[in-house]
Design a protein around this motif. Structure first.
Motif, mmCIF file in Angstrom:
data_model
loop_
_atom_site.group_PDB
_atom_site.id
_atom_site.type_symbol
_atom_site.label_atom_id
_atom_site.label_comp_id
_atom_site.label_asym_id
_atom_site.label_seq_id
_atom_site.Cartn_x
_atom_site.Cartn_y
_atom_site.Cartn_z
ATOM 1 N N LEU A 154 57.585 13.091 22.009
ATOM 2 C CA LEU A 154 57.721 14.372 22.640
ATOM 3 C C LEU A 154 57.938 15.280 21.316
ATOM 4 C CD1 LEU A 154 59.222 13.704 25.961
ATOM 5 C CD2 LEU A 154 57.260 14.944 25.555
ATOM 6 N N ARG A 155 58.889 14.944 20.342
ATOM 7 C CA ARG A 155 59.405 15.818 19.428
ATOM 8 C C ARG A 155 58.140 15.925 18.522
ATOM 9 N NH1 ARG A 155 63.876 13.225 16.910
ATOM 10 N NH2 ARG A 155 62.135 11.788 15.713
ATOM 11 N N ALA A 156 57.458 14.881 18.160
ATOM 12 C CA ALA A 156 56.194 15.370 17.181
ATOM 13 C C ALA A 156 55.047 16.119 17.982
ATOM 14 C CB ALA A 156 55.432 13.982 16.927
ATOM 15 N N PHE A 157 54.795 15.939 19.309
ATOM 16 C CA PHE A 157 54.038 16.681 20.025
ATOM 17 C C PHE A 157 54.275 18.055 19.979
ATOM 18 C CE2 PHE A 157 53.191 18.840 24.082
ATOM 19 C CZ PHE A 157 51.663 18.872 24.234
ATOM 20 N N TYR A 158 55.779 18.375 20.408
ATOM 21 C CA TYR A 158 56.028 19.783 20.348
ATOM 22 C C TYR A 158 56.225 20.279 19.127
ATOM 23 C CZ TYR A 158 56.910 20.254 25.415
ATOM 24 O OH TYR A 158 56.796 20.276 26.858
ATOM 25 N N THR A 159 56.567 19.928 18.109
ATOM 26 C CA THR A 159 56.845 20.136 16.642
ATOM 27 C C THR A 159 55.324 20.704 16.291
ATOM 28 O OG1 THR A 159 58.555 18.964 16.379
ATOM 29 C CG2 THR A 159 57.228 19.498 14.358
ATOM 30 N N GLN A 160 54.077 19.731 16.528
ATOM 31 C CA GLN A 160 52.899 20.053 15.981
ATOM 32 C C GLN A 160 52.590 21.292 16.815
ATOM 33 O OE1 GLN A 160 51.349 18.683 13.329
ATOM 34 N NE2 GLN A 160 49.518 19.922 13.622
ATOM 35 N N THR A 161 52.542 21.292 18.156
ATOM 36 C CA THR A 161 52.196 22.304 18.895
ATOM 37 C C THR A 161 52.611 23.682 18.499
ATOM 38 O OG1 THR A 161 51.912 20.666 20.830
ATOM 39 C CG2 THR A 161 52.211 23.266 21.390
ATOM 40 N N ALA A 162 54.080 23.746 18.291
ATOM 41 C CA ALA A 162 54.656 24.972 17.820
ATOM 42 C C ALA A 162 54.031 25.624 16.421
ATOM 43 C CB ALA A 162 56.181 24.844 17.667
ATOM 44 N N GLU A 163 53.981 24.587 15.451
ATOM 45 C CA GLU A 163 53.363 24.624 14.292
ATOM 46 C C GLU A 163 51.869 25.769 14.322
ATOM 47 O OE1 GLU A 163 53.634 21.391 12.005
ATOM 48 O OE2 GLU A 163 55.457 21.437 11.531
ATOM 49 N N GLU A 164 51.235 24.951 15.405
ATOM 50 C CA GLU A 164 49.785 25.513 15.407
ATOM 51 C C GLU A 164 49.972 27.053 16.328
ATOM 52 O OE1 GLU A 164 47.711 22.441 17.001
ATOM 53 O OE2 GLU A 164 47.565 21.495 15.072
ATOM 54 N N GLY A 165 50.972 27.181 17.139
ATOM 55 C CA GLY A 165 50.951 28.349 17.929
ATOM 56 C C GLY A 165 50.495 28.220 19.360
ATOM 57 N N TYR A 166 50.401 26.841 19.594
ATOM 58 C CA TYR A 166 49.608 26.762 20.957
ATOM 59 C C TYR A 166 50.717 26.614 22.189
ATOM 60 C CZ TYR A 166 45.494 24.758 18.617
ATOM 61 O OH TYR A 166 44.291 24.760 18.344
ATOM 62 N N ALA A 167 50.125 26.764 23.491
ATOM 63 C CA ALA A 167 50.770 26.648 24.711
ATOM 64 C C ALA A 167 50.772 25.177 24.935
ATOM 65 C CB ALA A 167 50.228 27.454 25.593
ATOM 66 N N VAL A 168 51.443 24.925 26.214
ATOM 67 C CA VAL A 168 51.329 23.650 26.493
ATOM 68 C C VAL A 168 51.117 23.640 28.132
ATOM 69 C CG1 VAL A 168 52.782 21.395 27.158
ATOM 70 C CG2 VAL A 168 53.138 22.791 24.973
ATOM 71 N N VAL A 169 50.216 22.742 28.487
ATOM 72 C CA VAL A 169 49.859 22.736 29.833
ATOM 73 C C VAL A 169 50.249 21.284 30.408
ATOM 74 C CG1 VAL A 169 47.713 22.475 31.549
ATOM 75 C CG2 VAL A 169 47.708 24.321 29.647
ATOM 76 N N LYS A 170 50.784 21.281 31.502
ATOM 77 C CA LYS A 170 51.270 19.952 32.088
ATOM 78 C C LYS A 170 50.673 19.428 33.425
ATOM 79 C CE LYS A 170 55.809 20.822 29.812
ATOM 80 N NZ LYS A 170 57.373 20.910 30.102
ATOM 81 N N ARG A 171 50.351 18.142 33.598
ATOM 82 C CA ARG A 171 49.782 17.662 34.849
ATOM 83 C C ARG A 171 50.923 16.777 35.285
ATOM 84 N NH1 ARG A 171 45.887 13.875 36.595
ATOM 85 N NH2 ARG A 171 44.895 14.660 38.371
ATOM 86 N N LEU A 172 51.506 16.863 36.548
ATOM 87 C CA LEU A 172 52.748 15.949 36.796
ATOM 88 C C LEU A 172 52.027 15.295 38.216
ATOM 89 C CD1 LEU A 172 54.943 18.978 36.936
ATOM 90 C CD2 LEU A 172 55.893 16.724 35.928
ATOM 91 N N SER A 173 51.960 13.785 37.900
ATOM 92 C CA SER A 173 51.351 12.993 39.126
ATOM 93 C C SER A 173 52.605 12.621 39.883
ATOM 94 C CB SER A 173 50.746 11.992 38.279
ATOM 95 O OG SER A 173 49.805 12.247 37.755
ATOM 96 N N ALA A 174 52.396 12.350 41.016
ATOM 97 C CA ALA A 174 53.484 11.893 42.108
ATOM 98 C C ALA A 174 53.971 10.730 41.406
ATOM 99 C CB ALA A 174 52.914 11.648 43.339
#
Length: 164
Positions: free
Chosen positions: A144-164
């Motif tokens: 998660l830290r790697a995902f959010y760090t890379q996402t933040a560096e690129e200025g991207y938004a995050v979309v989440k899909r929560l399964s039951a």
């Protein structure tokens, strides 16, 4: 894919407030791959994702940063969808993703684990299973830290899909 949490990073400029468009980010791999130039553009957590969230909720007592722990796993603005049995879709803006990345970079996993272990260990085999359980949650934290760090560096938004 039941019981999983899928996170995708998408360029803020491409983000749409449409449940149909957001769902396509998880179903249409050809479209989704176009927005994922690195291996960190998507992240999947297994059925433990709700318990992973508990680690960050417990961060209030051990971290001074404040509220972003509630956005790491399950947080975000819910997008209205038709159909009662469809997975929930959530969106974090690029600014929120940066905030979460800062939070994750500043947190100390051993402190997070110490705060949440008493609640989590009984669900995963008790103290006898602590090394494996701790490692599984630490691995998800690192991903998660790697995902959010890379996402933040690129200025991207995050979309989440929560399964039951």
């Amino acid at each position: 894919m039941s019981g999983n949490l899928h996170l995708h990073a998408v360029p803020s400029s491409a983000l749409r407030n449409s449940g149909t468009w957001l769902e396509r980010q998880f179903l249409d791999h050809a479209v989704a791959e176009r927005y994922r130039p690195s291996r960190y553009r998507a992240q999947v957590l297994d059925e433990r994702y709700r318990d992973q969230e508990r680690i960050y909720i417990s961060a209030r007592s051990c971290c001074a940063e404040g509220l972003p722990e509630t956005h790491v796993v399950l947080g975000g603005r819910q997008v209205a969808r038709s159909g009662r049995n469809t997975p929930r879709l959530l969106v974090l803006t690029a600014g929120q993703a940066r905030h979460v990345a800062r939070f994750l970079s500043a947190t100390d996993f051993p402190a997070l684990w110490a705060s949440a272990r008493g609640e989590l260990l009984p669900r995963y085999g008790g103290t006898a299973a602590e090394p494996e359980t701790r490692e599984a949650f630490a691995g998800a934290h690192k991903a998660l830290r790697a995902f959010y760090t890379q996402t933040a560096e690129e200025g991207y938004a995050v979309v989440k899909r929560l399964s039951a």
